[in-house]
Design an enzyme around this catalytic site. Structure first.
Site, PDB file in Angstrom:
ATOM      1  N   LYS A   1       0.879  -1.164   0.000  1.00  0.00           N
ATOM      2  CA  LYS A   1       0.000   0.000   0.000  1.00  0.00           C
ATOM      3  C   LYS A   1       0.917   1.214   0.000  1.00  0.00           C
ATOM      4  O   LYS A   1       1.564   1.522   0.998  1.00  0.00           O
ATOM      5  CB  LYS A   1      -0.908  -0.010   1.241  1.00  0.00           C
ATOM      6  CG  LYS A   1      -1.738   1.254   1.369  1.00  0.00           C
ATOM      7  CD  LYS A   1      -2.601   1.255   2.619  1.00  0.00           C
ATOM      8  CE  LYS A   1      -3.042   2.681   2.920  1.00  0.00           C
ATOM      9  NZ  LYS A   1      -3.891   2.767   4.120  1.00  0.00           N
TER      10      LYS A   1
ATOM     11  N   GLY B   1      -8.410   9.125   8.884  1.00  0.00           N
ATOM     12  CA  GLY B   1      -8.817   9.303  10.276  1.00  0.00           C
ATOM     13  C   GLY B   1      -9.906  10.332  10.484  1.00  0.00           C
ATOM     14  O   GLY B   1     -10.307  10.585  11.625  1.00  0.00           O
TER      15      GLY B   1
END
Lengths: 253, 65
Positions: A93, A154
Site C-alpha cells: 500500500k 482518520g
C-alpha cells in the site's frame, strides 16, 4: 468480485491493525467481520514487533504492508523494499504523504515511487486522490489497482467528493478500486460499494469505536449490502415523484 | 566505532551489520534493515561492513492502517 493482482478476496472489507484497545479486540474485529486483508507497517524495533507478527500470522488473512508516514518517493521505496522482505509479499500500500494536516497524497512522489516499485515487481496499491489524470498516470506506471481516498485519513467524513469518485469509477470501469481512508460509518462503506467500488479499507472507524468487533461486523454487513445493491443495478434518482401504486383502476370516490 | 542505530548514537565493536545486530541483541529477530537510507537485504548483512557515523535502521512489524 474483481481480482487484486490475481487474488480474489472472499470479503471486500480490508481492515487496519492499529489503534485497537488490545490485540484481543483486534483479533475479535477480524473474526467477527471476516475481513480478508490486514494492513501492517514497519517501525523501529522496540521489543513488540515479534509478538505482533505472530498475532498477524494467526489471523490467517492476506497482509498488505503500507508505507505510512513516508513524505518522499525515496523513503517510500526503501520502506517498500524492507516490507517485501519482512512480510514476504509483493503487495504494497503505497503512501507518499504530501501535507501534514490533510495527509493528502503527494501525487508527484506517489507516481515516482510507483514507477520504481512496479519495475521491481511490486504489486502496488497506490493511496491516491480521485484525480483522473493521476489515476491514468498510475495505471501507465504499471499499477493494476487504485486506492482513492474517501476523505482524509482518520477524519471519518465518508465520501468527501462523490462526483469525483463517480467520475473516476466510470472512467476506469475495469480497474479494481479500493476506497481507502476517511470512512466513519458503515453507511459510508455501503455507499462506496453501491457506487461500484470493489473493496473498502478502514481502520480508525472500527478501532476507535466503543465496541470495535461489533463495528467491524457492521462494516462487513454494509459492504455486503452495498455489493449486492450494485450488482442488482439500482434505480436512478429523479426530482419529481412517480407513484408506485397503479393509477389505473383507482375508484371514483 | 559510533553508529547511529534507530536514531540513537551507539558505540559498537561490530565490523558488519550482521555482527551489529548480534551485539544489539537482535540475533534471529524478524527485522528489516536499511543502511544510510537504502534497503539492506538480510542476505547482505554478513558482508556489509560498517563505517564510523553510519545510520542503521532496524525495523520490525508494527500495527498499521
Amino acid at each position: 468480485m474483481r481480482e487484486f493482482y490475481g487474488v480474489t478476496l472472499a470479503n471486500a472489507l480490508m481492515l487496519g491493525t492499529a489503534q485497537y484497545p488490545s490485540p484481543a479486540v483486534m483479533q475479535a474485529a477480524f473474526r467477527d467481520s471476516g475481513a480478508s486483508v490486514a494492513t501492517v507497517s514497519l517501525r523501529r524495533e522496540a521489543g513488540q514487533g515479534q509478538a505482533f507478527w505472530d498475532i498477524i500470522r494467526d489471523l490467517g488473512v492476506r497482509v498488505l504492508p503500507n508505507t505510512a508516514g513516508c513524505h518522499s518517493a525515496r523513503e517510500a521505496v526503501t520502506t517498500a523494499r524492507m516490507a517485501r522482505e519482512m512480510f514476504e509479499t509483493n503487495w504494497i500500500k503505497l503512501e507518499v504523504i504530501g501535507h501534514a494536516d490533510t495527509l493528502q497524497p503527494d501525487p508527484f512522489g506517489l507516481l515516482e515511487a510507483a514507477e520504481i516499485l512496479t519495475r521491481e515487481g511490486f504489486e502496488v496499491f497506490p493511496y491516491t486522490t480521485e484525480d483522473q489524470v493521476l489515476a491514468q498516470r498510475l495505471l501507465d506506471a504499471g499499477c493494476r489497482v487504485l486506492m482513492p481516498w474517501g476523505a482524509p485519513i482518520g477524519s471519518g467524513l465518508g465520501l468527501n467528493n462523490r462526483y469525483g469518485l463517480r467520475m473516476l469509477r466510470a472512467a476506469f470501469p475495469e480497474v479494481p478500486m479500493v476506497i481507502d481512508a476517511g470512512l466513519g460509518l458503515p453507511s459510508h462503506a455501503a455507499e462506496a460499494m453501491e457506487m461500484g467500488f470493489d473493496a473498502v479499507l478502514l481502520n480508525t472507524a472500527v478501532a476507535q469505536a466503543g465496541d470495535p468487533a461489533a463495528m467491524a461486523r457492521a462494516f462487513a454487513l454494509a459492504v455486503q449490502a452495498g455489493q449486492l445493491a450494485h450488482a442488482a443495478d439500482p434505480m436512478g434518482p429523479r426530482d419529481m415523484a412517480a407513484p408506485s401504486t397503479p393509477v389505473i383502476g383507482k375508484a371514483w370516490l | 566505532m559510533r553508529i547511529d542505530v534507530n536514531g540513537e548514537s551507539r558505540e559498537l565493536a561490530a565490523a558488519t551489520v550482521a555482527e551489529a545486530l548480534d551485539e544489539l541483541g537482535w540475533t534471529g529477530a524478524r527485522v528489516a534493515t536499511a543502511l544510510n537510507g537504502d534497503f539492506l537485504p538480510a542476505s547482505a548483512r554478513a558482508v556489509q561492513t560498517l563505517r564510523e557515523g553510519d545510520r542503521l535502521e532496524v525495523l520490525a512489524p508494527m500495527q498499521g492502517g
